[in-house]
Scaffold this motif. Sequence first.
Motif, PDB file in Angstrom:
ATOM      1  N   LEU A   1      -2.590   9.706  -0.920  1.00 14.28           N
ATOM      2  CA  LEU A   1      -1.282  10.262  -0.552  1.00 14.28           C
ATOM      3  C   LEU A   1      -0.240  10.381  -1.516  1.00 14.28           C
ATOM      4  O   LEU A   1      -0.053   9.246  -2.068  1.00 14.28           O
ATOM      5  CB  LEU A   1      -1.008   9.453   0.984  1.00 14.28           C
ATOM      6  CG  LEU A   1      -1.867   9.561   1.961  1.00 14.28           C
ATOM      7  CD1 LEU A   1      -1.356   8.622   3.248  1.00 14.28           C
ATOM      8  CD2 LEU A   1      -2.116  11.089   2.619  1.00 14.28           C
ATOM      9  N   PRO A   2       0.815  11.177  -1.288  1.00 12.54           N
ATOM     10  CA  PRO A   2       2.022  11.183  -2.289  1.00 12.54           C
ATOM     11  C   PRO A   2       2.802   9.989  -1.913  1.00 12.54           C
ATOM     12  O   PRO A   2       2.788   9.605  -0.598  1.00 12.54           O
ATOM     13  CB  PRO A   2       2.660  12.452  -1.867  1.00 12.54           C
ATOM     14  CG  PRO A   2       2.232  12.918  -0.687  1.00 12.54           C
ATOM     15  CD  PRO A   2       0.771  12.301  -0.246  1.00 12.54           C
ATOM     16  N   PRO A   3       3.479   9.490  -2.748  1.00  6.69           N
ATOM     17  CA  PRO A   3       4.272   8.285  -2.499  1.00  6.69           C
ATOM     18  C   PRO A   3       5.617   9.039  -1.877  1.00  6.69           C
ATOM     19  O   PRO A   3       5.855  10.041  -1.516  1.00  6.69           O
ATOM     20  CB  PRO A   3       4.730   7.884  -3.970  1.00  6.69           C
ATOM     21  CG  PRO A   3       4.863   9.103  -4.796  1.00  6.69           C
ATOM     22  CD  PRO A   3       3.437   9.836  -4.286  1.00  6.69           C
ATOM     23  N   ASP A   4       6.291   7.831  -1.057  1.00  4.82           N
ATOM     24  CA  ASP A   4       7.443   8.384  -0.098  1.00  4.82           C
ATOM     25  C   ASP A   4       8.213   8.831  -0.791  1.00  4.82           C
ATOM     26  O   ASP A   4       8.672   8.434  -1.993  1.00  4.82           O
ATOM     27  CB  ASP A   4       7.755   6.738   0.274  1.00  4.82           C
ATOM     28  CG  ASP A   4       6.922   6.362   1.564  1.00  4.82           C
ATOM     29  OD1 ASP A   4       5.815   6.956   2.065  1.00  4.82           O
ATOM     30  OD2 ASP A   4       7.307   5.414   2.160  1.00  4.82           O
TER      31      ASP A   4
ATOM     32  N   ALA B   1       8.871   8.902   7.007  1.00  7.42           N
ATOM     33  CA  ALA B   1       7.573   8.084   6.745  1.00  7.42           C
ATOM     34  C   ALA B   1       7.472   7.456   8.161  1.00  7.42           C
ATOM     35  O   ALA B   1       6.225   7.467   8.833  1.00  7.42           O
ATOM     36  CB  ALA B   1       7.902   7.116   5.910  1.00  7.42           C
TER      37      ALA B   1
ATOM     38  N   GLN C   1      -1.587   5.297  -0.741  1.00  9.59           N
ATOM     39  CA  GLN C   1      -0.869   5.889  -1.727  1.00  9.59           C
ATOM     40  C   GLN C   1      -0.950   5.315  -3.130  1.00  9.59           C
ATOM     41  O   GLN C   1      -1.115   5.630  -4.128  1.00  9.59           O
ATOM     42  CB  GLN C   1       0.834   5.600  -1.253  1.00  9.59           C
ATOM     43  CG  GLN C   1       1.415   6.401  -0.341  1.00  9.59           C
ATOM     44  CD  GLN C   1       2.687   6.204   0.403  1.00  9.59           C
ATOM     45  OE1 GLN C   1       2.948   4.756   0.192  1.00  9.59           O
ATOM     46  NE2 GLN C   1       3.320   6.781   1.006  1.00  9.59           N
ATOM     47  N   GLN C   2      -1.383   4.006  -2.965  1.00 12.02           N
ATOM     48  CA  GLN C   2      -1.645   3.239  -4.219  1.00 12.02           C
ATOM     49  C   GLN C   2      -3.036   3.683  -5.055  1.00 12.02           C
ATOM     50  O   GLN C   2      -3.072   3.825  -6.142  1.00 12.02           O
ATOM     51  CB  GLN C   2      -2.216   1.591  -4.019  1.00 12.02           C
ATOM     52  CG  GLN C   2      -0.616   0.885  -3.902  1.00 12.02           C
ATOM     53  CD  GLN C   2      -0.971  -0.322  -3.191  1.00 12.02           C
ATOM     54  OE1 GLN C   2      -2.154  -0.726  -3.022  1.00 12.02           O
ATOM     55  NE2 GLN C   2       0.081  -1.183  -3.055  1.00 12.02           N
TER      56      GLN C   2
ATOM     57  N   ARG D   1      -1.492   3.221   4.897  1.00  7.77           N
ATOM     58  CA  ARG D   1      -0.645   4.326   4.351  1.00  7.77           C
ATOM     59  C   ARG D   1      -0.186   3.771   2.882  1.00  7.77           C
ATOM     60  O   ARG D   1      -0.602   4.510   1.797  1.00  7.77           O
ATOM     61  CB  ARG D   1       0.811   4.596   5.011  1.00  7.77           C
ATOM     62  CG  ARG D   1       1.566   5.645   4.490  1.00  7.77           C
ATOM     63  CD  ARG D   1       2.812   5.692   5.131  1.00  7.77           C
ATOM     64  NE  ARG D   1       3.961   6.854   4.507  1.00  7.77           N
ATOM     65  CZ  ARG D   1       3.622   8.090   4.708  1.00  7.77           C
ATOM     66  NH1 ARG D   1       2.754   8.359   5.777  1.00  7.77           N
ATOM     67  NH2 ARG D   1       4.205   8.903   4.394  1.00  7.77           N
ATOM     68  N   GLU D   2       0.103   2.507   2.729  1.00 10.33           N
ATOM     69  CA  GLU D   2       0.526   2.051   1.286  1.00 10.33           C
ATOM     70  C   GLU D   2      -0.702   2.021   0.472  1.00 10.33           C
ATOM     71  O   GLU D   2      -0.750   2.421  -0.772  1.00 10.33           O
ATOM     72  CB  GLU D   2       0.985   0.581   1.678  1.00 10.33           C
ATOM     73  CG  GLU D   2       2.377   0.583   2.106  1.00 10.33           C
ATOM     74  CD  GLU D   2       2.820  -0.796   2.472  1.00 10.33           C
ATOM     75  OE1 GLU D   2       2.068  -2.036   2.291  1.00 10.33           O
ATOM     76  OE2 GLU D   2       3.859  -1.101   2.916  1.00 10.33           O
TER      77      GLU D   2
END
Lengths: 211, 211, 211, 211
Positions: A152-155, A165, A147-148, A143-144
């Motif tokens: 995926l959208p950030p938390d 999350a 996101q980077q 997931r991280e």
Amino acid sequence: MPHSASSPKGRPGRPRSAAADRAILDATRAALVDLGWGKLTMGDVAARAGVAKTTLYRRWANKNELVVDAVAVLFDELELPDLGCLQADIEGVVRQFGALLARPETKTALMAVVAESTTDDALRERIRSAIVDRQKRLVVLGRERAQQRGELPPDVPGPEGALAAARTAGLIFDLIAGAIVHRTLVTAEPVDAEWAHRLSTVLLQGLGGLD
Amino acid sequence: MPHSASSPKGRPGRPRSAAADRAILDATRAALVDLGWGKLTMGDVAARAGVAKTTLYRRWANKNELVVDAVAVLFDELELPDLGCLQADIEGVVRQFGALLARPETKTALMAVVAESTTDDALRERIRSAIVDRQKRLVVLGRERAQQRGELPPDVPGPEGALAAARTAGLIFDLIAGAIVHRTLVTAEPVDAEWAHRLSTVLLQGLGGLD
Amino acid sequence: MPHSASSPKGRPGRPRSAAADRAILDATRAALVDLGWGKLTMGDVAARAGVAKTTLYRRWANKNELVVDAVAVLFDELELPDLGCLQADIEGVVRQFGALLARPETKTALMAVVAESTTDDALRERIRSAIVDRQKRLVVLGRERAQQRGELPPDVPGPEGALAAARTAGLIFDLIAGAIVHRTLVTAEPVDAEWAHRLSTVLLQGLGGLD
Amino acid sequence: MPHSASSPKGRPGRPRSAAADRAILDATRAALVDLGWGKLTMGDVAARAGVAKTTLYRRWANKNELVVDAVAVLFDELELPDLGCLQADIEGVVRQFGALLARPETKTALMAVVAESTTDDALRERIRSAIVDRQKRLVVLGRERAQQRGELPPDVPGPEGALAAARTAGLIFDLIAGAIVHRTLVTAEPVDAEWAHRLSTVLLQGLGGLD
DNA sequence: TACTAAGCGAGACGGTACGTCCGGTCTTTTG
DNA sequence: CAAAAGACCGGACGTACCGTCTCGCTTAGTA
């Protein structure tokens, strides 16, 4: 992780044999493959390891503890190689897990241990800490990375964001691990590249729908 | 399904007691709940059923066969109620299956039986025919209903269409059953309405992505 | 005489418990008195001895072996006290043997063991070496004493003399032992002083007639 | 002597099969030879006789009763042929009895039945009346014949004379039967003509010494 | 160098369950 | 009714493992 006295240093008396430790765990895994949980006997493991039964019981309190320890290490080999995009990462880990469960030792070991845990809370806890929770890192890491990369959208910041999350990570973990385990052990068909692709497709597409 | 002689009619000698059959299966399920697979003993089952041990062995060759038969019937209660739309149908069956696995008898039984099957091909086959395959009907039925409602496109005609449909049904079955089983037995958290909703959402959304 | 490994010294592992040996043999004799051969069970003997059933089977292969060993020692108490003349010696040993067979443990034990031996050659051999042959010494000893006293003529020298002596000893043994056993177990009347006297009279008188 | 309802005539219903009676007793003797008392099973006897187990239990209350009945008849064949003089008569009956006990069925049967009787008074009584007492007639008959020939003095008249005669007959019976049984079953050597001659010699010579 | 504490192989020990076998009874259908 | 067939309960059989124990011996560190 044999249950030994805490201070590894300066204890008087003859030290435990590290070679015995290794031989016992190897023998346990081998016996598990050959016989399955139910037929595996401590005497047989000892004989395979070239060790006395006492030596087993000096290190593990009973069969369950020994087998769980022998099995846990098998699942540490899973990794999340960076394949460039989220879908490839997911497919990669699915195939890895599928390959892992295709080996008789892991298949037998996992099911046996889980089954035994259904009526033994202490065992269940030991399994969760020794096996399951250590693999959730893969979901979090994937997931991280995504996101980077901006896939995926950030938390959402704040506690409710973190909670959402975590919940989603849990669902994904159940979905991936559950599907693979079910296909391998119940449906008894292989986790091939094509199936991994279809699974990751459904997942990626589906996760978009979770707010 | 005790392994009896085939012709139920006109055989000479005293016939098997149907009451004993029932008492034994009931006792087996009860013992499974109380003790788990590993601690369950034939002698105890016989005592609970008010029956001699020989009467068990006259009907089932060993513990495995008995337990599988005792367990199989538990999974027949799953149904697919028509709740009006596909998502509701899926959520309904997920919750049903979750509730089923929440009961100790089913939980223990399923896992024990699956675990034992990892090293016993005959047992695995018996499980598949007696338990698993009978539930795939739910996926097939749900799909048909959704197609009639227009929520899903009709099957592509021809053999390759049928094959694709079967493959997708298999994937869905592994996904749903696997996720529920994993959540219940490994993650050890409940299958509540909220989780069922999230699962069905991911599924519905995700299935659109398959061609 | 449990069937153990031969070398009593320096064997590795925990040594057999001598106390268990004794307790088992005592319990066997007690059970034999209470229950008779047919009703005697290994489980019961183990329970009486305060010992696990496995401990019995580690020492004796089955019921027969155990009971023969337990019984053999009972017959070692027979002696030939020197009462001054041959007739008195014979009467003494007849009364002794009669008294021995009057005890329920010896009576039951002997018959049971002999009966079982009629269809088991190995058992018969074990009985002969453990019980019967050890008592023939009494006949031989009595003959020697009487010869020293001048009550009987000395052996004819040479091999044919020795053969004749052996044959006569065998006949006497069969006569005495057989008569006592028959009276005790079949006729079921006591071996009292008067009967012993009449038996010894017939014997002494009768032996003169052999060449 | 199966324990049947008393009136053999006019009973309603299907009559018992006399062929079954015979087949059962024959099968019992055969099984006794093959297996010995301990291994003989009712099921096996029934199978050999081509008869259902129920048919056995309808006629005999249990194993003991059946076996004793099956065995008793074997000993009825002994006779005392008139060979002209007492010594020859004795030798004749000794050889007859020896030959009888040389047959496996009689050997096994007698010992088994006697052994079982040591802890079962009812059985002992049944044996005595069915087997043993019926053979004492041989001693009485032999004595009478010898008195008629003048080889033995006539009985002292009066009750004390009769008592003495009975006591002597008992002693002789124990001596003869005991010696033969002991030689056959314990010493395990044959009762041949030579041994029979020596035994009868000792007896005749010895009996002169009583009063 | 000896002492001491523990590890180790071997195997006996008390238990518990296994799956089998038999005794003696009960319940069917067939004659 | 009897008989054949065979299911039934109860209980002992002899085996296999469990987890514990007791031996004699080995292998360190400490005195």
